[in-house]
Design an enzyme around this catalytic site. Structure first.
Site, mmCIF file in Angstrom:
data_model
loop_
_atom_site.group_PDB
_atom_site.id
_atom_site.type_symbol
_atom_site.label_atom_id
_atom_site.label_comp_id
_atom_site.label_asym_id
_atom_site.label_seq_id
_atom_site.Cartn_x
_atom_site.Cartn_y
_atom_site.Cartn_z
ATOM 1 N N GLU A 250 -18.242 -0.981 -25.681
ATOM 2 C CA GLU A 250 -17.263 -0.171 -24.946
ATOM 3 C C GLU A 250 -16.967 1.109 -25.709
ATOM 4 O O GLU A 250 -17.013 1.123 -26.937
ATOM 5 C CB GLU A 250 -15.941 -0.939 -24.810
ATOM 6 C CG GLU A 250 -16.064 -2.218 -24.038
ATOM 7 C CD GLU A 250 -14.747 -2.988 -23.958
ATOM 8 O OE1 GLU A 250 -14.742 -4.050 -23.348
ATOM 9 O OE2 GLU A 250 -13.745 -2.522 -24.527
ATOM 10 N N LYS A 252 -14.995 3.638 -27.700
ATOM 11 C CA LYS A 252 -13.801 3.528 -28.558
ATOM 12 C C LYS A 252 -13.029 4.830 -28.403
ATOM 13 O O LYS A 252 -13.342 5.839 -29.017
ATOM 14 C CB LYS A 252 -14.201 3.308 -30.023
ATOM 15 C CG LYS A 252 -13.000 3.088 -30.942
ATOM 16 C CD LYS A 252 -13.457 2.768 -32.359
ATOM 17 C CE LYS A 252 -12.352 2.205 -33.227
ATOM 18 N NZ LYS A 252 -11.188 3.042 -33.392
ATOM 19 N N ARG A 257 -3.133 3.103 -29.177
ATOM 20 C CA ARG A 257 -3.231 1.790 -28.553
ATOM 21 C C ARG A 257 -1.894 1.413 -27.935
ATOM 22 O O ARG A 257 -0.859 1.559 -28.583
ATOM 23 C CB ARG A 257 -3.598 0.756 -29.623
ATOM 24 C CG ARG A 257 -3.786 -0.644 -29.082
ATOM 25 C CD ARG A 257 -4.206 -1.582 -30.209
ATOM 26 N NE ARG A 257 -4.634 -2.866 -29.715
ATOM 27 C CZ ARG A 257 -5.486 -3.652 -30.367
ATOM 28 N NH1 ARG A 257 -5.988 -3.278 -31.521
ATOM 29 N NH2 ARG A 257 -5.828 -4.830 -29.882
ATOM 30 N N PHE A 342 -8.636 -2.169 -22.033
ATOM 31 C CA PHE A 342 -9.731 -2.917 -22.651
ATOM 32 C C PHE A 342 -9.433 -4.403 -22.856
ATOM 33 O O PHE A 342 -10.273 -5.130 -23.379
ATOM 34 C CB PHE A 342 -10.197 -2.271 -23.958
ATOM 35 C CG PHE A 342 -9.128 -2.124 -25.006
ATOM 36 C CD1 PHE A 342 -8.785 -3.188 -25.807
ATOM 37 C CD2 PHE A 342 -8.490 -0.913 -25.198
ATOM 38 C CE1 PHE A 342 -7.815 -3.064 -26.784
ATOM 39 C CE2 PHE A 342 -7.516 -0.765 -26.182
ATOM 40 C CZ PHE A 342 -7.181 -1.848 -26.969
ATOM 41 N N LYS A 425 -16.539 -2.489 -34.703
ATOM 42 C CA LYS A 425 -16.513 -1.073 -34.337
ATOM 43 C C LYS A 425 -17.704 -0.362 -34.955
ATOM 44 O O LYS A 425 -18.167 -0.708 -36.042
ATOM 45 C CB LYS A 425 -15.196 -0.409 -34.727
ATOM 46 C CG LYS A 425 -14.839 -0.463 -36.170
ATOM 47 C CD LYS A 425 -13.483 0.205 -36.404
ATOM 48 C CE LYS A 425 -12.926 -0.220 -37.759
ATOM 49 N NZ LYS A 425 -11.652 0.382 -38.080
HETATM 50 P P1 ATP Z 1 -9.229 2.620 -36.254
HETATM 51 O O1 ATP Z 1 -8.603 3.649 -37.118
HETATM 52 O O2 ATP Z 1 -10.713 2.558 -36.374
HETATM 53 O O3 ATP Z 1 -8.769 2.682 -34.829
HETATM 54 P P2 ATP Z 1 -7.677 0.231 -36.546
HETATM 55 O O4 ATP Z 1 -7.482 -0.607 -37.740
HETATM 56 O O5 ATP Z 1 -6.477 0.899 -35.945
HETATM 57 O O6 ATP Z 1 -8.803 1.285 -36.881
HETATM 58 P P3 ATP Z 1 -9.610 -1.395 -35.340
HETATM 59 O O7 ATP Z 1 -9.352 -2.793 -34.990
HETATM 60 O O8 ATP Z 1 -10.416 -1.179 -36.528
HETATM 61 O O9 ATP Z 1 -8.228 -0.642 -35.397
HETATM 62 O O10 ATP Z 1 -10.299 -0.678 -34.128
HETATM 63 C C1 ATP Z 1 -9.844 -0.983 -32.859
HETATM 64 C C2 ATP Z 1 -8.922 0.109 -32.354
HETATM 65 O O11 ATP Z 1 -9.656 0.980 -31.530
HETATM 66 C C3 ATP Z 1 -7.851 -0.476 -31.490
HETATM 67 O O12 ATP Z 1 -6.674 -0.670 -32.228
HETATM 68 C C4 ATP Z 1 -7.659 0.535 -30.378
HETATM 69 O O13 ATP Z 1 -6.587 1.375 -30.682
HETATM 70 C C5 ATP Z 1 -8.904 1.376 -30.417
HETATM 71 N N1 ATP Z 1 -9.750 1.237 -29.216
HETATM 72 C C6 ATP Z 1 -10.216 2.244 -28.456
HETATM 73 N N2 ATP Z 1 -11.003 1.811 -27.481
HETATM 74 C C7 ATP Z 1 -11.077 0.468 -27.594
HETATM 75 C C8 ATP Z 1 -11.759 -0.549 -26.872
HETATM 76 N N3 ATP Z 1 -12.546 -0.275 -25.843
HETATM 77 N N4 ATP Z 1 -11.585 -1.825 -27.297
HETATM 78 C C9 ATP Z 1 -10.808 -2.122 -28.349
HETATM 79 N N5 ATP Z 1 -10.147 -1.197 -29.067
HETATM 80 C C10 ATP Z 1 -10.263 0.094 -28.703
#
Ligand code: ATP
Length: 587
Positions: A250, A252, A257, A342, A425
């Site tokens: 998907e 990102k 979020r 998502f 990711k």
């Molecule tokens: P990052 O800074 O990479 O966003 P993080 O620690 O906040 O890191 P991760 O779990 O590493 O979060 O990456 C998932 C994040 O990506 C989610 O918190 C969300 O905000 C974002 N995101 C964007 N698109 C999607 C998607 N399709 N599915 C899941 N998460 C998504």
């Protein structure tokens, strides 16, 4: 329960350096705590009154606490300030002064936890006119009945400086030991916490109803669920291997979020850190109210500012306009958000967190009435490296950070509160920055919508390939144009308008309008990325990919002094791309 029992444990915790000992002290405390106040004791030991997501903060200003202390100790404020300058801790100063208290009340009622909690709660909630005096009086009343040691902790708690450093996980460990045995129990307790984000509620349910009550602990709309997080890998082959050869990939999205809790028409939004941010996104609230076809639901989505006239996603920074307290409505008008859903965790009484992702995804598609501004995150189901790589480039070029690849297996549950391998990711391991402007040729245009109806929403721009004498597309640009530019563009471009793509133009995109390659405009972008869509430098950096300019913006300069053949060349773009690559340190 006497408050002194609690403060005795605080003292012990403060004097230990070992985590296990800290847990033991907490276990003792929880065992001594009557069931009906265990939630309060849990919150207090973390320096809180409620779970974080409720947003009720203690944080009384030191000045006010000092006034209360002066009142109770019968000393002048400056005397207290002098001592504070030495100790650096108003709690300790409070202890010192109350030990030397001039009039010791003989009728001091021992403090109990309920009274301390309730008074702190009233202090936290006091607002408006006269609230400062009320806070001082309430605090003074409490200190008057406190022992010097209790006063120390009350002051620290009320000023937000009780720093025992007890992590949530330590409390969960202590609860598991105090109320049961074994790892199985710990998992059940942790899950209850992960789906409620409320340690006090978990503690009380466990204390009152035992493990059975926790087993039937349910998600409830309004209580945020701790977010599932992704691991990271930097090669598509590794990702596919880790996910069993096939996954759902998907986009990102690079926004914020949101965990949206909908109950009828009432919508509450929580951030990644589970703060209530409903007031920052009135437009997102409306989208959820209008497009989620379920009475009650909890869904997760990334919200992104999108230029509605051009459909372009804006960089993450645009969302910063939502941080301010005032003029949110104005920001929502100027930079409206779109939602990309998502996940779905709950629908009309049904907890979906233990369902595999394919099931949740299907439900998501069923309950969301998609529109321009509310879509399911763009995805493909993929089982080979090439398609995954191409989809990744497409995502980056569209303004996303990369991809989140998710497991399709039957045990791909929603792992609340955990970073695991069910989500991986895939972000770039390099970063590039565009510092120079480029001069690009207008070869096509797309009709605008909304404010831009009747004019162009975006122009299709190309670089010049000297060798082949062709124009290869490198971006769609809809930003940076003033209202005047927009009004004039159709007129300015009219002389070059043709009814098909010009033979010297290489484009995979179907523009609404095509032009002779004549007009040159100056553009600056954020960076140059690989692109499966644009034809600029196709196959040069990587087979099957071209180069694109990400977040392009018109600088305002029409390069009427340049002919199309004088525009930035494909070779220059390749050179810029190579020069700009920098390794990002792994996060
Ligand atoms: P990052 O800074 O990479 O966003 P993080 O620690 O906040 O890191 P991760 O779990 O590493 O979060 O990456 C998932 C994040 O990506 C989610 O918190 C969300 O905000 C974002 N995101 C964007 N698109 C999607 C998607 N399709 N599915 C899941 N998460 C998504």
């Amino acid at each position: 329960m006497e408050y002194s029992l609690v403060t005795e444990v605080y003292e012990k915790i403060e004097s230990t350096t070992k985590r296990l000992e800290m847990t033991d002290y907490l276990v003792d405390l929880f065992k001594k705590t009557p069931k009906d106040v265990i939630d309060k004791v849990v919150y207090l030991t973390q320096g809180k009154l409620y779970p974080d997501y409720m947003g009720i903060e203690l944080g009384v200003a030191e000045r006010l606490a000092l006034r209360a202390l002066a009142k109770v100790s019968g000393r002048k404020e400056y005397e207290i300030e002098e001592d504070l300058a030495k100790t650096g801790d108003l709690g300790e100063t409070a202890q010192n002064f109350l030990e030397k208290r001039r009039q010791v009340s003989f009728f001091r009622k021992p403090l109990n936890v309920e009274r301390v909690y309730q008074t702190l709660d009233r202090i936290a909630r006091a607002t408006g006119e006269g609230s400062m005096d009320l806070k001082v009086n309430l605090l003074a009343g409490l200190l008057a009945d406190a022992s010097p040691k209790e006063a120390k902790y009350i002051i620290r708690t009320v000023t937000g400086k009780l720093r025992l450093g007890i992590a949530d996980m330590t409390i969960l460990d202590a609860l598991a030991i105090a109320y049961g045995k074994g790892k199985a129990m710990r998992d059940i307790i942790e899950r209850a916490y992960n789906i409620s984000s409320d340690l006090g509620k978990v503690a009380k349910t466990l204390a009152e109803g035992g493990i059975e009550a926790l087993k039937s602990f349910r998600i409830s709309v309004g209580n945020p669920i701790r977010p599932m997080l992704a691991e990271r890998l930097s090669s598509p082959a590794e990702i596919l291997e880790k996910l069993g050869g096939k996954c759902i990939a998907e986009y990102k999205y690079d926004g914020e979020r949101l965990q949206a809790h909908k109950s009828g028409d009432n919508v509450v939004l929580f951030s990644r850190r589970l703060e209530n941010i409903t007031s920052q996104y009135p437009d997102a609230v409306e989208l959820i109210r209008d497009h989620v076809k379920a009475g009650d639901a909890i869904i997760e989505a990334e919200c992104v500012a999108v230029n509605l006239d051009t459909g372009e996603m804006m960089p993450f920074q645009e969302l910063m306009h939502r941080r301010r307290k005032y003029d949110i409505e104005k920001a929502a008008k100027e930079y409206p958000v779109s939602l990309f859903a998502f996940d779905v965790l709950y629908v009309d009484g049904k907890d979906l967190t233990l369902e595999p992702y394919p099931v949740r995804h299907k439900v998501l598609e069923e309950i969301i009435e998609q529109s321009d501004r509310f879509q399911i995150a763009k995805y493909i189901i993929v089982d080979n490296v090439d398609d995954l790589e191409r989809f990744f480039e497409e995502a980056v070029e569209a303004g996303c950070e990369g991809l989140v690849c998710k497991s399709l297996s039957s045990d791909a549950i929603y792992q609340a509160g955990a970073r695991g391998w069910l989500w991986i990711k895939y972000k770039r391991d390099y970063k590039s920055e565009m510092t120079d402007t480029v001069d690009l040729v207008v070869v096509g245009a797309f009709y605008g919508r909304g404010k831009r109806a009747g004019t162009y929403g975006a122009l299709l721009l190309a670089a010049y390939n000297h060798e082949d004498d062709t124009f290869e597309t490198v971006c769609k640009c809809g930003s940076g144009f003033t209202d005047e530019d927009l009004q004039n563009l159709p007129k300015m471009l009219e002389p070059y308008r043709i009814d098909h793509k010009h033979p010297r133009v290489e484009s995979n995109l179907e523009a609404d309008v095509w032009f002779l390659p004549k007009m040159v405009i100056e553009v600056i972008g954020a960076e140059i990325t690989l692109s499966p869509i644009h034809t600029c430098a196709k196959d040069i950096i990587r087979k099957g990919s071209g180069l694109a300019i990400r977040f392009p913006r018109f600088t305002g300069r029409y390069r009427t002094d340049k002919s199309a053949e004088d525009a930035t060349s494909v070779d220059e773009i390749v050179e810029m791309y190579r020069r700009q690559l920098k390794k990002i340190e792994a996060e």
